[in-house]
Design a protein around this motif. Structure first.
Motif, mmCIF file in Angstrom:
data_model
loop_
_atom_site.group_PDB
_atom_site.id
_atom_site.type_symbol
_atom_site.label_atom_id
_atom_site.label_comp_id
_atom_site.label_asym_id
_atom_site.label_seq_id
_atom_site.Cartn_x
_atom_site.Cartn_y
_atom_site.Cartn_z
ATOM 1 N N ASN A 1 -8.110 -4.062 -36.087
ATOM 2 C CA ASN A 1 -7.834 -2.635 -35.975
ATOM 3 C C ASN A 1 -7.445 -2.338 -34.528
ATOM 4 O O ASN A 1 -8.210 -2.615 -33.607
ATOM 5 C CB ASN A 1 -9.080 -1.834 -36.367
ATOM 6 C CG ASN A 1 -8.855 -0.343 -36.374
ATOM 7 O OD1 ASN A 1 -7.860 0.158 -35.860
ATOM 8 N ND2 ASN A 1 -9.792 0.385 -36.954
ATOM 9 N N ASN B 1 -7.296 0.405 -32.983
ATOM 10 C CA ASN B 1 -8.083 1.486 -32.396
ATOM 11 C C ASN B 1 -9.475 1.437 -33.010
ATOM 12 O O ASN B 1 -9.791 2.169 -33.946
ATOM 13 C CB ASN B 1 -7.410 2.838 -32.653
ATOM 14 C CG ASN B 1 -8.048 3.964 -31.862
ATOM 15 O OD1 ASN B 1 -9.024 3.771 -31.146
ATOM 16 N ND2 ASN B 1 -7.489 5.146 -31.986
ATOM 17 N N SER B 2 -10.330 0.579 -32.487
ATOM 18 C CA SER B 2 -11.629 0.299 -33.092
ATOM 19 C C SER B 2 -12.541 1.510 -33.198
ATOM 20 O O SER B 2 -13.355 1.589 -34.109
ATOM 21 C CB SER B 2 -12.349 -0.801 -32.303
ATOM 22 O OG SER B 2 -11.621 -1.997 -32.375
ATOM 23 N N ASP B 3 -12.460 2.453 -32.259
ATOM 24 C CA ASP B 3 -13.339 3.617 -32.317
ATOM 25 C C ASP B 3 -12.658 4.863 -32.892
ATOM 26 O O ASP B 3 -13.256 5.928 -32.961
ATOM 27 C CB ASP B 3 -13.941 3.929 -30.951
ATOM 28 C CG ASP B 3 -12.904 4.286 -29.898
ATOM 29 O OD1 ASP B 3 -11.699 4.326 -30.210
ATOM 30 O OD2 ASP B 3 -13.309 4.505 -28.745
ATOM 31 N N CYS B 4 -11.396 4.730 -33.312
ATOM 32 C CA CYS B 4 -10.629 5.848 -33.889
ATOM 33 C C CYS B 4 -10.600 7.056 -32.965
ATOM 34 O O CYS B 4 -10.594 8.194 -33.394
ATOM 35 C CB CYS B 4 -11.198 6.249 -35.259
ATOM 36 S SG CYS B 4 -11.162 4.926 -36.463
ATOM 37 N N TYR B 5 -10.585 6.808 -31.661
ATOM 38 C CA TYR B 5 -10.636 7.882 -30.674
ATOM 39 C C TYR B 5 -9.712 7.528 -29.526
ATOM 40 O O TYR B 5 -9.635 6.378 -29.124
ATOM 41 C CB TYR B 5 -12.076 8.048 -30.189
ATOM 42 C CG TYR B 5 -12.288 9.154 -29.185
ATOM 43 C CD1 TYR B 5 -12.219 10.481 -29.576
ATOM 44 C CD2 TYR B 5 -12.566 8.858 -27.869
ATOM 45 C CE1 TYR B 5 -12.424 11.499 -28.668
ATOM 46 C CE2 TYR B 5 -12.779 9.870 -26.949
ATOM 47 C CZ TYR B 5 -12.711 11.186 -27.348
ATOM 48 O OH TYR B 5 -12.910 12.193 -26.454
ATOM 49 N N ASN C 1 -5.270 3.169 -28.202
ATOM 50 C CA ASN C 1 -5.655 1.922 -28.853
ATOM 51 C C ASN C 1 -6.575 1.113 -27.934
ATOM 52 O O ASN C 1 -6.803 1.472 -26.785
ATOM 53 C CB ASN C 1 -4.428 1.118 -29.305
ATOM 54 C CG ASN C 1 -3.634 0.550 -28.154
ATOM 55 O OD1 ASN C 1 -4.109 0.412 -27.032
ATOM 56 N ND2 ASN C 1 -2.395 0.206 -28.423
ATOM 57 N N TYR D 1 -15.960 7.081 -34.022
ATOM 58 C CA TYR D 1 -15.627 8.115 -34.989
ATOM 59 C C TYR D 1 -15.129 7.565 -36.314
ATOM 60 O O TYR D 1 -14.892 8.308 -37.230
ATOM 61 C CB TYR D 1 -14.545 9.049 -34.424
ATOM 62 C CG TYR D 1 -15.040 9.927 -33.315
ATOM 63 C CD1 TYR D 1 -15.949 10.943 -33.563
ATOM 64 C CD2 TYR D 1 -14.595 9.743 -32.019
ATOM 65 C CE1 TYR D 1 -16.409 11.754 -32.554
ATOM 66 C CE2 TYR D 1 -15.043 10.559 -31.004
ATOM 67 C CZ TYR D 1 -15.947 11.568 -31.268
ATOM 68 O OH TYR D 1 -16.391 12.367 -30.266
ATOM 69 N N CYS D 2 -14.940 6.276 -36.407
ATOM 70 C CA CYS D 2 -14.384 5.716 -37.639
ATOM 71 C C CYS D 2 -15.379 5.863 -38.792
ATOM 72 O O CYS D 2 -16.579 5.691 -38.601
ATOM 73 C CB CYS D 2 -14.065 4.237 -37.456
ATOM 74 S SG CYS D 2 -12.688 3.946 -36.361
#
Length: 86
Positions: free
Chosen positions: A55, A57-61, A64, A84-85
């Motif tokens: 992924n 963007n591992s933290d979805c924040y 990337n 945030y994921c």
């Protein structure tokens, strides 16, 4: 000779066959040049810093993973906080 080779443990036998001796010196870590998600961070580094190698963007924040943890610079932020994921 006074040289060293850094390579993954899985390549030890082939390096010995090429003439390198089994005098191990801990110089650091070597990871295969595999980047499964294409974010310019090799999978081995992603395992070390705790990001997801599949992924970008591992933290979805924010940006990337490579934008938060550039491979050749100081980290800009923690690529795993806040998470945030779903």
């Amino acid at each position: 000779r006074d040289d060293h080779a850094v390579f993954p443990q899985s390549r030890l036998s082939s390096m010995q066959a090429a003439g390198y001796t089994d005098q191990l010196t801990m110089l650091g870590y070597a990871y295969p040049n595999i980047d499964s998600d294409g974010d310019t961070l090799v999978d081995g580094l992603e395992y070390v810093i705790g990001t997801n190698p599949n992924n970008t963007n591992s933290d979805c924040y924010q940006g990337n993973d490579a934008a938060e943890y550039p491979p050749y610079e100081d980290p800009v932020s923690d690529p795993m906080f806040p998470v945030y994921c779903p």
